[in-house]
Design an enzyme around this catalytic site. Sequence first.
Site, short mmCIF file in Angstrom:
data_model
loop_
_atom_site.label_atom_id
_atom_site.label_comp_id
_atom_site.label_asym_id
_atom_site.label_seq_id
_atom_site.Cartn_x
_atom_site.Cartn_y
_atom_site.Cartn_z
CE1 TYR A 1 -3.07 2.92 0.51
CE2 TYR A 1 -3.38 2.50 2.74
CZ TYR A 1 -3.62 3.23 1.59
OH TYR A 1 -4.62 4.53 1.79
CB CYS A 2 0.88 4.34 0.41
SG CYS A 2 1.59 5.89 0.22
#
Length: 579
Positions: free
Chosen positions: A318-319
């Site tokens: 994520y990210c």
Amino acid sequence: MEHAGPITPAVAVPVRETQAHDAIDRSYHAALGSLTGGLSPMGLATAWFDWAAHLAGSPAKQAELHERAVANAAKAVQAAVSCPLHPASESCDAMAADKRFRDKEWQRAPYNLLAQWFLLTEDWWDAATRGVQGMAPRHAQIVNFATRQTLDMLAPSNYAATNPVVLDRTREEHGANLLRGLRNWMEDFARDAEGAPPETGGFKVGETLATTPGEVVYRNRLIELIRYRPTTESVQAEPLLIVPAWIMKYYILDLSAHNSMVRFLLDQGIEVYMISWLNPGEEDADLGLEDYVRLGIFDALEVIERAVPGQKIHAAGYCLGGTLLSIAAAAMARDGDARLASLTLLAAQVDFTEAGEITLFIDDSQVAFLEDIMAEQGYLKPDQMAGAFQMLRSNDLIWSRTIREYLLGERGSMNDLMAWNADATRMPARMHAEYLRKLFLENRLALGQYSVGGRPISLEDIEVPVFAVGTERDHVAPWRSAWKITRFADGENTFVLTSGGHNAGIVSEPGHPRRHFRAGPVPGHATDPDLWIKAHAVRDGSWWPEWTEWLERHSSERRHVEAAPLPSLCAAPGRYVFG
């Protein structure tokens, strides 16, 4: 002429003195950074000088701006007369479209005139900071952005004396709203001054947040690895490792019971492992990006391999966790390491050429400034990073909150996502400097120039299936930037574009109202994301079931749940999350 002999060079400055002078600069920049939110005033001054010098040498542009000023003044006067009589006129519609002036109170004189003048002033300055011939494009973007931020601060909606909504409320409550607002401000000021933890509205990690049952099965200097207890009798043969961003606490993916991605995955029969990063301190300043790859992802994969020997592993990032996972996947592909079954990237970037307005805060001046700040502290404080992200959406994150809490005296209700967002983390000096320089500034990962273990890696070596997710209103990782992994990875690529922003678009559980998404395969090395959009219709609901179905299609079989042969160091959420 008599030869004077060899020219004596200037007296060399001893190394010790140079280092002492560097220390003075670092201390000065660190002190200055505490006043500027970590932003470099030198970089901004350079951009402003570039704009002013080129505008001074552009008489045609000056004439154009003079004409625009006269035209805008005429529009403002006309609107002041026509809006009360014709509220549906074009100029009045423009005012109503701006949510700062959407309340009906703004239709009254003289506030309608104030709003019109302000919007036309914004229009003039936007024109003044665009299209100035000869300016460096980056400087033009910085000046335009800085001007918008300044005007946002000066908007009449931000001040009690010029905001009719606040004035009416003050009359109704005989000033009680302003007293409540003062108390709210004093509470916030005292909390900041004392360094107290932010208000989370009763949400507590381990009690109301991050409550999915599991155990910490591994711990090293940098991570705790959490294995969650399966909730089904059988699970997909391949477990899933989730790599959150190092700039956030992992439990954004395990918030409350109703919107926990982890809990949803478990209920679909997927065995989930989660990395929980250490919140670094001064003693961790030497940790670099490669340490995060090695101590984070590689160590986690080795532990999971011991639990399910012989099975491949799905991995999701994520990210910035997705960026880190891409680096690890490319290094594994280079070395012939075939342990990954698939790669999922959630709002993650691997090519930073179109990373959005956040790139305005990342240049050589800014990075050098941050390096000096971090050299003094050993890490970057959360508030020194948060300021830049808040300015990207200043009206939503700064000024609307100021009006609500300090002028109207209303404390906003807290939700689990807001409580998580307030639980910020630090970043070690070496790692963050390497990330900003090597990835953001120099874009080495996309160019095939980033090295792991002393040898370069290439994203094109990644041949496992890729599932990439972008969000429509992402101001951190714009979806066209998240799309770019499909240009590099050489396997089967699937892309999802979902509604929402960087966080809310990912935390988009089934049953969440007003959610939609597009999903579908990406033809080999497609280059135009807009063509992909046209080819895929909008579908209502959450994208989570689309992902779990994709994971199932790329899994081999199911297996009975057995206790993993791993030690239980403590119960989830572990210790590092409280750092």
